[in-house]
Enzyme design. Structure first.
Site: not given
Length: 226
Positions: A72-74
């Site tokens: 769930y990281u950019g």
């Protein structure tokens, strides 16, 4: 008035940790220290399903890229680029290994059993399946960091002077060589010694160019020795 409002908004973003650090405080890549007395082959890890312990000496003779990953990281989109990198450079002896970690912004919150379905159906989604080995979720910094990450970090200088925004970093104690964020990368050579370390914002295409450049230099040295 408009300029004042713009400055105020920028400051708020900086304090929230959403604006990248100054490029003057970071480098895209750092070369690792030479002359290390030990190698990555002294370590290993459990696969993401917990069914197999893989000793890293299994990869002797290969170039191994260690990546701490998060769903769930950019930067989660790098998974797609890493798949392409693995496919393209596998014939040249590259192996990519992924290590899920929840210490940066709590961006890998699920259990080990949830990570692959998340990648397949949510992010990156679209049926995505990594073509490289993922291992069990664990710490890369702090008191409970995995020992091979201690070795990698001690072997290579950090790419940034600053750790980042403390309220988004979840480990203690914090040390100068710690990993700064998700998707930082370490390259280990065919002899098991660390070669390079990349900042998390360095593009995978630049990582590829650095790896290929190093491989070419090593091949040229091999020809000269003959």
């Amino acid at each position: 008035m408009a300029r004042l409002l713009q400055a105020s908004c920028l400051l708020s973003l900086l304090l929230a940790g959403f604006v990248p650090q100054s490029r003057g405080q970071e480098k895209s890549k750092m070369d690792c220290h030479g002359g290390m007395s030990s190698t990555i082959y002294e370590y290993g890890a459990l696969t993401i399903d917990g069914e197999e312990y893989i000793p890293f000496k299994q990869y002797a003779g290969k170039y191994v890229l260690f990546v701490n990953v998060a769903s769930y990281u950019g930067l989660t989109g790098q998974y797609i680029e890493l798949n392409a990198l693995q496919e393209e450079l596998a014939p040249f002896g590259l192996v990519i290994l992924g290590f899920p970690c929840n210490q940066f912004g709590k961006q890998e919150p699920g259990e080990n059993s949830e990570i692959l379905p998340t990648l397949k159906y949510v992010r990156p989604g679209g049926g995505f399946v990594p073509n490289f080995q993922l291992f069990e979720k664990g710490d890369v910094n702090g008191e409970k960091e995995q020992k091979f990450y201690t070795f990698l970090k001690n072997s290579c200088p950090p790419t940034s002077e600053l750790l980042g925004t403390s309220d988004r970093l979840f480990w203690e104690p914090m040390k100068v060589h710690d990993i700064r964020w998700n998707f930082e990368k370490f390259l280990v050579g065919p002899d098991g010694t660390p070669i390079m370390r990349w900042h998390h914002r360095t593009t995978v295409s630049n990582v590829k160019m650095d790896i290929l450049s190093y491989m070419r230099r090593q091949a040229a040295l091999g020809v000269k020795r003959k």
